[in-house]
Design a protein around this motif. Structure first.
Motif, PDB file in Angstrom:
ATOM      1  N   LEU A   1       0.807  -1.222   0.000  1.00  0.00           N
ATOM      2  CA  LEU A   1       0.000   0.000   0.000  1.00  0.00           C
ATOM      3  C   LEU A   1       0.838   1.269   0.000  1.00  0.00           C
ATOM      4  O   LEU A   1       0.309   2.355  -0.253  1.00  0.00           O
ATOM      5  CB  LEU A   1      -0.924   0.009   1.221  1.00  0.00           C
ATOM      6  CG  LEU A   1      -1.892  -1.172   1.321  1.00  0.00           C
ATOM      7  CD1 LEU A   1      -2.546  -1.201   2.686  1.00  0.00           C
ATOM      8  CD2 LEU A   1      -2.957  -1.096   0.232  1.00  0.00           C
ATOM      9  N   THR A   2       2.127   1.138   0.288  1.00  0.00           N
ATOM     10  CA  THR A   2       2.996   2.311   0.344  1.00  0.00           C
ATOM     11  C   THR A   2       4.034   2.313  -0.778  1.00  0.00           C
ATOM     12  O   THR A   2       5.004   3.079  -0.735  1.00  0.00           O
ATOM     13  CB  THR A   2       3.721   2.387   1.699  1.00  0.00           C
ATOM     14  OG1 THR A   2       4.444   1.158   1.924  1.00  0.00           O
ATOM     15  CG2 THR A   2       2.746   2.615   2.837  1.00  0.00           C
ATOM     16  N   MET A   3       3.831   1.470  -1.797  1.00  0.00           N
ATOM     17  CA  MET A   3       4.741   1.421  -2.945  1.00  0.00           C
ATOM     18  C   MET A   3       6.179   1.169  -2.508  1.00  0.00           C
ATOM     19  O   MET A   3       7.126   1.723  -3.066  1.00  0.00           O
ATOM     20  CB  MET A   3       4.672   2.729  -3.757  1.00  0.00           C
ATOM     21  CG  MET A   3       3.318   3.030  -4.341  1.00  0.00           C
ATOM     22  SD  MET A   3       2.898   1.906  -5.701  1.00  0.00           S
ATOM     23  CE  MET A   3       1.265   2.529  -6.151  1.00  0.00           C
ATOM     24  N   SER A   4       6.347   0.322  -1.517  1.00  0.00           N
ATOM     25  CA  SER A   4       7.698   0.027  -1.016  1.00  0.00           C
ATOM     26  C   SER A   4       7.953  -1.473  -1.039  1.00  0.00           C
ATOM     27  O   SER A   4       8.513  -2.033  -0.093  1.00  0.00           O
ATOM     28  CB  SER A   4       7.869   0.585   0.408  1.00  0.00           C
ATOM     29  OG  SER A   4       6.915   0.032   1.304  1.00  0.00           O
ATOM     30  N   VAL A   5       7.542  -2.110  -2.123  1.00  0.00           N
ATOM     31  CA  VAL A   5       7.687  -3.564  -2.258  1.00  0.00           C
ATOM     32  C   VAL A   5       9.154  -3.975  -2.256  1.00  0.00           C
ATOM     33  O   VAL A   5       9.519  -4.999  -1.668  1.00  0.00           O
ATOM     34  CB  VAL A   5       6.977  -4.046  -3.546  1.00  0.00           C
ATOM     35  CG1 VAL A   5       7.289  -5.515  -3.814  1.00  0.00           C
ATOM     36  CG2 VAL A   5       5.465  -3.843  -3.428  1.00  0.00           C
ATOM     37  N   GLY A   6       9.996  -3.193  -2.948  1.00  0.00           N
ATOM     38  CA  GLY A   6      11.414  -3.508  -2.986  1.00  0.00           C
ATOM     39  C   GLY A   6      11.954  -3.785  -4.374  1.00  0.00           C
ATOM     40  O   GLY A   6      13.108  -4.205  -4.522  1.00  0.00           O
ATOM     41  N   HIS A   7      11.151  -3.559  -5.395  1.00  0.00           N
ATOM     42  CA  HIS A   7      11.623  -3.740  -6.768  1.00  0.00           C
ATOM     43  C   HIS A   7      12.365  -2.487  -7.235  1.00  0.00           C
ATOM     44  O   HIS A   7      12.224  -1.411  -6.637  1.00  0.00           O
ATOM     45  CB  HIS A   7      10.429  -4.007  -7.701  1.00  0.00           C
ATOM     46  CG  HIS A   7       9.659  -5.240  -7.337  1.00  0.00           C
ATOM     47  ND1 HIS A   7       8.315  -5.401  -7.621  1.00  0.00           N
ATOM     48  CD2 HIS A   7      10.038  -6.386  -6.703  1.00  0.00           C
ATOM     49  CE1 HIS A   7       7.907  -6.574  -7.186  1.00  0.00           C
ATOM     50  NE2 HIS A   7       8.925  -7.192  -6.618  1.00  0.00           N
ATOM     51  N   ASP A   8      13.118  -2.626  -8.336  1.00  0.00           N
ATOM     52  CA  ASP A   8      13.803  -1.456  -8.883  1.00  0.00           C
ATOM     53  C   ASP A   8      13.210  -1.004 -10.206  1.00  0.00           C
ATOM     54  O   ASP A   8      13.688  -0.054 -10.819  1.00  0.00           O
ATOM     55  CB  ASP A   8      15.306  -1.715  -9.047  1.00  0.00           C
ATOM     56  CG  ASP A   8      15.618  -2.827 -10.035  1.00  0.00           C
ATOM     57  OD1 ASP A   8      14.671  -3.537 -10.447  1.00  0.00           O
ATOM     58  OD2 ASP A   8      16.794  -2.987 -10.394  1.00  0.00           O
ATOM     59  N   GLU A   9      12.146  -1.684 -10.661  1.00  0.00           N
ATOM     60  CA  GLU A   9      11.423  -1.279 -11.860  1.00  0.00           C
ATOM     61  C   GLU A   9       9.927  -1.431 -11.623  1.00  0.00           C
ATOM     62  O   GLU A   9       9.493  -2.249 -10.812  1.00  0.00           O
ATOM     63  CB  GLU A   9      11.824  -2.140 -13.063  1.00  0.00           C
ATOM     64  CG  GLU A   9      13.247  -1.942 -13.545  1.00  0.00           C
ATOM     65  CD  GLU A   9      13.548  -2.773 -14.781  1.00  0.00           C
ATOM     66  OE1 GLU A   9      12.628  -2.960 -15.606  1.00  0.00           O
ATOM     67  OE2 GLU A   9      14.689  -3.241 -14.912  1.00  0.00           O
ATOM     68  N   ALA A  10       9.150  -0.625 -12.337  1.00  0.00           N
ATOM     69  CA  ALA A  10       7.699  -0.704 -12.231  1.00  0.00           C
ATOM     70  C   ALA A  10       7.172  -1.813 -13.144  1.00  0.00           C
ATOM     71  O   ALA A  10       7.644  -1.982 -14.269  1.00  0.00           O
ATOM     72  CB  ALA A  10       7.072   0.631 -12.617  1.00  0.00           C
ATOM     73  N   TYR A  11       6.174  -2.538 -12.656  1.00  0.00           N
ATOM     74  CA  TYR A  11       5.592  -3.638 -13.426  1.00  0.00           C
ATOM     75  C   TYR A  11       4.068  -3.538 -13.425  1.00  0.00           C
ATOM     76  O   TYR A  11       3.468  -2.817 -12.622  1.00  0.00           O
ATOM     77  CB  TYR A  11       6.020  -4.985 -12.844  1.00  0.00           C
ATOM     78  CG  TYR A  11       7.480  -5.283 -13.014  1.00  0.00           C
ATOM     79  CD1 TYR A  11       7.964  -5.906 -14.169  1.00  0.00           C
ATOM     80  CD2 TYR A  11       8.398  -4.941 -12.023  1.00  0.00           C
ATOM     81  CE1 TYR A  11       9.324  -6.184 -14.327  1.00  0.00           C
ATOM     82  CE2 TYR A  11       9.757  -5.214 -12.172  1.00  0.00           C
ATOM     83  CZ  TYR A  11      10.203  -5.833 -13.322  1.00  0.00           C
ATOM     84  OH  TYR A  11      11.540  -6.105 -13.474  1.00  0.00           O
TER      85      TYR A  11
END
Length: 298
Positions: free
Chosen positions: A95-105
């Motif tokens: 919910l806070t856009m802090s999943v941990g990826h380095d690219e948007a999917y």
């Protein structure tokens, strides 16, 4: 309905593709203007804020918890070898856009070309760059999985879940909402509503979740959403903080925000909301003009 308070703003957006605007203050509609006849439009990422409302309701109903591990909801979709970042990924990170990826999917230009039909499995298989909760990256993966968790626990899609809890109380006709290839509601975008519907949703948040004397969205969820939950490390005053699928902006404002200028802006200091539907590539331009030519008039 055209109120004089809108005139400076209307003049300022002559070169902007606007569709409609509604201003509500102290619970009353004080201004409204239509550049185009009202119709249901794709609200793009403003849809995320409706998914956030569903999560808040599901938490209140005891279906999920912010600190739950995401993998607990999708045991059949996790990789054989679970990386430590995925093991530690929690609902609140979605919910806070802090999943941990380095690219948007799962973004709009990606989805039509994807060969993978199981988007949950795809999302859980994306490599991690950062520890969840430590780095903001705007992506559709988090809100999509959050919406999927609600659907899993509720046993129905998001539209069916929200009809008696949100849409019917707000007198919003059953909406169309984009689905993934397996028929699940895509909670990150693709919800079709009118600007009137967006205005009522925004007013509901201003009223801390109460509508016609009934608590529709839990008060504690609205209050948490109204506070920044993570810094985005951006310099832009309209996007330097984020909460639970809402952007934060000047003057303690926060908003549902869609790709081409779909805005449901909550203004606590003015006891007002502004709802806008537009089709303009430069969202920031609309916000600049709004804060310069409309906000002082409210």
């Amino acid at each position: 309905m055209k109120n004089s308070i809108l005139e400076p703003f209307i003049k300022s957006v002559e070169n902007v593709t606007m569709c409609g605007i509604i201003v509500i203050k102290d619970g009353e509609k004080i201004a409204e203007y239509d550049w185009e006849p009202k119709m249901r439009m794709n609200q793009y990422s403003a849809s995320k804020s409706f998914t956030s409302a569903a999560v808040g309701m599901a938490i209140k109903e005891g279906l999920i918890n912010l600190d739950d591990k995401v993998i607990e909801y999708f045991p059949e979709s996790i990789p054989k070898k679970i990386p430590p970042e995925l093991e530690s990924l929690k609902v609140k990170h979605l919910l806070t856009m802090s999943v941990g990826h380095d690219e948007a999917y799962l973004m709009g230009t990606q989805r039509p070309l994807m060969k993978e039909k199981d988007w949950v499995k795809f999302s859980l298989g994306i490599p991690f760059k950062y520890k969840p909760g430590t780095k903001f990256l705007y992506s559709n993966v988090g809100p999509y999985l959050a919406g999927m968790i609600v659907q899993r626990k509720a046993g129905c899609n998001l539209v069916d879940y929200l009809m008696p809890r949100l849409f019917e109380p707000l007198q919003t006709l059953r909406p169309t909402w984009e689905c993934d290839p397996m028929g699940n509601t895509f909670g990150a975008g693709g919800l079709f509503l009118t600007v009137n519907d967006l205005a009522k949703f925004s007013q509901l948040y201003l009223q801390k979740g109460i509508w016609n004397g009934k608590q529709i969205i839990p008060k504690e969820w609205v209050e948490a959403t109204a506070k920044p939950q993570i810094s985005t490390d951006r310099d832009d005053v309209y996007s330097n903080a984020y909460s639970y699928l809402f952007w934060h902006g000047p003057n303690k404002s926060y908003r549902a925000d869609g790709k081409y200028g779909q805005f449901g802006i909550i203004l606590p200091e003015k006891n007002a909301v502004i709802a806008i539907n537009a089709y303009n590539r430069d969202q920031g331009n609309i916000l600049d003009l709004l804060w310069k030519n409309l906000y002082p008039m409210i």
